[in-house]
Scaffold this motif. Structure first.
Motif, PDB file in Angstrom:
ATOM      1  N   ASN A  35       0.874  -1.168   0.000  1.00  0.00           N
ATOM      2  CA  ASN A  35       0.000   0.000   0.000  1.00  0.00           C
ATOM      3  C   ASN A  35       0.912   1.219   0.000  1.00  0.00           C
ATOM      4  O   ASN A  35       1.295   1.719   1.052  1.00  0.00           O
ATOM      5  CB  ASN A  35      -0.883  -0.038   1.253  1.00  0.00           C
ATOM      6  N   CYS A  38       0.650   4.529   2.190  1.00  0.00           N
ATOM      7  CA  CYS A  38       0.918   4.510   3.631  1.00  0.00           C
ATOM      8  C   CYS A  38       2.243   3.819   3.958  1.00  0.00           C
ATOM      9  O   CYS A  38       2.790   3.991   5.037  1.00  0.00           O
ATOM     10  CB  CYS A  38      -0.238   3.815   4.343  1.00  0.00           C
ATOM     11  N   SER A  66      -3.129  -1.650   9.335  1.00  0.00           N
ATOM     12  CA  SER A  66      -2.827  -2.717   8.371  1.00  0.00           C
ATOM     13  C   SER A  66      -2.408  -4.002   9.083  1.00  0.00           C
ATOM     14  O   SER A  66      -2.832  -5.102   8.704  1.00  0.00           O
ATOM     15  CB  SER A  66      -1.727  -2.272   7.393  1.00  0.00           C
ATOM     16  N   CYS A 129      -5.463   0.512   4.074  1.00  0.00           N
ATOM     17  CA  CYS A 129      -4.647  -0.141   5.102  1.00  0.00           C
ATOM     18  C   CYS A 129      -5.395  -1.358   5.647  1.00  0.00           C
ATOM     19  O   CYS A 129      -4.834  -2.438   5.789  1.00  0.00           O
ATOM     20  CB  CYS A 129      -4.362   0.821   6.254  1.00  0.00           C
TER      21      CYS A 129
HETATM   22 ZN    ZN Z   1      -1.451   1.940   6.634  1.00  0.00          ZN
END
Ligand code: ZN
Length: 151
Positions: A35, A38, A66, A129
Motif C-alpha cells: 500500500n 501509507c 494494516s 490499510c
Molecule cells: Zn497503513
C-alpha cells in the motif's frame, strides 16, 4: 474499546512470523501486497485443505491498522470454507464502504472482531490499510486454487 482491540492486535499479531518466503506447495498460495500511500507491506501464505483454509501465515510491516487487520483476518478465516471466507471478505468490503455506519447485526456477527474497523471506514485514506491483508488473502487463495486445478 475498538481502538484498544486494534492496538492489541498490532502489538501481538496473530499469524505473523518474522520472515516468510514464497514456499507455496500444492494447496497453498503466496501473495505480496503493498500500500504505497501509507508504506504498508504484507506477504501472506495460505494453506488450503479439502475446500477449507487450513492455515494463514504472514509477515509485514506498516501502520497499526494494516497489521491489526491482517491479524484479525487470519484469526477469523482459519478453518473456514472458501465460500464462507468469500462471504466474510465481501462483508468486510461492505463495512469499509459503510462510512462509519456499520452493517446489520447478522452480518457483523460473521465478521467477529473485524467490526473493530468500522470507524476506519470514515477515513478513505486508511481504508486501503485495513483491506491490504484481505487483498493478499484473496490473491493467495486464487493462486492456491489455480495450482490445484492444474494438478
Ligand atoms: Zn497503513
Amino acid at each position: 474499546m475498538y481502538q484498544q482491540l486494534i492496538l492489541e492486535h498490532a502489538k501481538s499479531p496473530i499469524g505473523r512470523i518474522t520472515e516468510l518466503s514464497n514456499e507455496a506447495t500444492p494447496g497453498s498460495g503466496f501473495s505480496h501486497q503493498i500500500n504505497p500511500t501509507c508504506g504498508d507491506e504484507i506477504s501472506l501464505l495460505v494453506t488450503t485443505d479439502s475446500g477449507k483454509i487450513a492455515d494463514v501465515k504472514w509477515s509485514g510491516h506498516g501502520c497499526s491498522i494494516s497489521q491489526a487487520s491482517a491479524s484479525i483476518m487470519s484469526d477469523l478465516v482459519t478453518g473456514e470454507s472458501f465460500e464462507s471466507e468469500a462471504n466474510q471478505s465481501r462483508l468486510f468490503h461492505e463495512l469499509m464502504n459503510s462510512r462509519g455506519q456499520g452493517l446489520p447485526v447478522a452480518d457483523e456477527d460473521k465478521l467477529g472482531d473485524a467490526v473493530a474497523f468500522t470507524g476506519v471506514s470514515l477515513f478513505p485514506a486508511r481504508i486501503k490499510c485495513a483491506l491490504l491483508g484481505w487483498a493478499a488473502l484473496k490473491d493467495a487463495l486464487a493462486k492456491a486454487q489455480a495450482k490445484q486445478e492444474a494438478n
